[in-house]
Design a protein around this motif. Sequence first.
Motif, short mmCIF file in Angstrom:
data_model
loop_
_atom_site.label_atom_id
_atom_site.label_comp_id
_atom_site.label_asym_id
_atom_site.label_seq_id
_atom_site.Cartn_x
_atom_site.Cartn_y
_atom_site.Cartn_z
N GLY A 14 -11.46 -4.44 3.85
CA GLY A 14 -11.30 -3.91 2.50
C GLY A 14 -12.64 -3.48 1.92
O GLY A 14 -12.73 -2.46 1.22
N VAL A 17 -13.49 -0.06 3.20
CA VAL A 17 -12.75 0.99 2.47
C VAL A 17 -13.48 1.29 1.15
O VAL A 17 -13.68 2.45 0.79
CB VAL A 17 -11.29 0.56 2.22
CG1 VAL A 17 -10.60 1.49 1.24
CG2 VAL A 17 -10.53 0.51 3.54
N VAL A 23 -11.84 4.19 -2.61
CA VAL A 23 -11.17 3.68 -3.81
C VAL A 23 -11.41 4.63 -4.97
O VAL A 23 -10.47 5.06 -5.65
CB VAL A 23 -11.65 2.25 -4.14
CG1 VAL A 23 -11.03 1.75 -5.43
CG2 VAL A 23 -11.34 1.29 -2.99
N THR A 26 -9.97 8.36 -4.38
CA THR A 26 -8.52 8.50 -4.43
C THR A 26 -7.94 7.95 -5.72
O THR A 26 -6.72 7.89 -5.88
CB THR A 26 -7.86 7.76 -3.25
OG1 THR A 26 -8.14 6.37 -3.36
CG2 THR A 26 -8.34 8.30 -1.92
N ASP A 28 -7.93 4.93 -6.56
CA ASP A 28 -7.26 3.69 -6.13
C ASP A 28 -5.78 3.91 -5.77
O ASP A 28 -4.94 3.05 -5.99
CB ASP A 28 -7.40 2.60 -7.19
CG ASP A 28 -7.16 1.21 -6.63
OD1 ASP A 28 -7.11 1.05 -5.39
OD2 ASP A 28 -7.01 0.26 -7.43
N ASP A 29 -5.49 5.08 -5.23
CA ASP A 29 -4.12 5.40 -4.80
C ASP A 29 -3.93 4.86 -3.38
O ASP A 29 -4.41 5.43 -2.40
CB ASP A 29 -3.90 6.91 -4.83
CG ASP A 29 -2.46 7.31 -4.57
OD1 ASP A 29 -1.77 6.59 -3.82
OD2 ASP A 29 -2.03 8.35 -5.10
N ARG A 30 -3.24 3.75 -3.27
CA ARG A 30 -3.11 3.07 -1.98
C ARG A 30 -2.34 3.88 -0.96
O ARG A 30 -2.60 3.79 0.25
CB ARG A 30 -2.45 1.71 -2.17
CG ARG A 30 -3.11 0.88 -3.29
CD ARG A 30 -3.94 -0.02 -3.17
NE ARG A 30 -4.71 -0.54 -4.26
CZ ARG A 30 -4.68 -1.79 -4.63
NH1 ARG A 30 -3.85 -2.63 -4.09
NH2 ARG A 30 -5.51 -2.20 -5.56
N ALA A 31 -1.39 4.71 -1.42
CA ALA A 31 -0.66 5.57 -0.48
C ALA A 31 -1.58 6.59 0.15
O ALA A 31 -1.50 6.87 1.35
CB ALA A 31 0.50 6.27 -1.20
N ILE A 33 -4.90 6.23 0.52
CA ILE A 33 -5.81 5.51 1.40
C ILE A 33 -5.12 5.18 2.72
O ILE A 33 -5.68 5.39 3.80
CB ILE A 33 -6.36 4.24 0.72
CG1 ILE A 33 -7.25 4.63 -0.46
CG2 ILE A 33 -7.12 3.36 1.71
CD1 ILE A 33 -7.65 3.47 -1.36
N LEU A 34 -3.88 4.72 2.66
CA LEU A 34 -3.14 4.44 3.89
C LEU A 34 -2.92 5.72 4.68
O LEU A 34 -3.05 5.73 5.91
CB LEU A 34 -1.81 3.76 3.58
CG LEU A 34 -0.94 3.43 4.80
CD1 LEU A 34 -1.69 2.53 5.77
CD2 LEU A 34 0.36 2.80 4.37
#
Length: 74
Positions: A14, A17, A23, A26, A28-31, A33-34
């Motif tokens: 983490g 990342v 972070v 994006t 903090d858009d986890r979709a 980042i994934l």
Amino acid sequence: MKRRERTRQLIELGGLVAKAGLVELTDDDRAVILGVLVEAAARLRSDGHEAALTLWRRRGKRAFTVAADDAIGS
């Protein structure tokens, strides 16, 4: 003990990342980042995976060096 090692590994990953700026970039858009990570994994499954590894390893080492230099200069 294995659980503690796994937790440490996840925290360190983490941190990478965050260190890469994903972070903030994006929002903090986890979709997203994934999605970036899934894209990287797909590239590593392709024929050009050795070239990608070489390029990314070089960039990663350079980023670690810059971060270390920034920490020393602080």
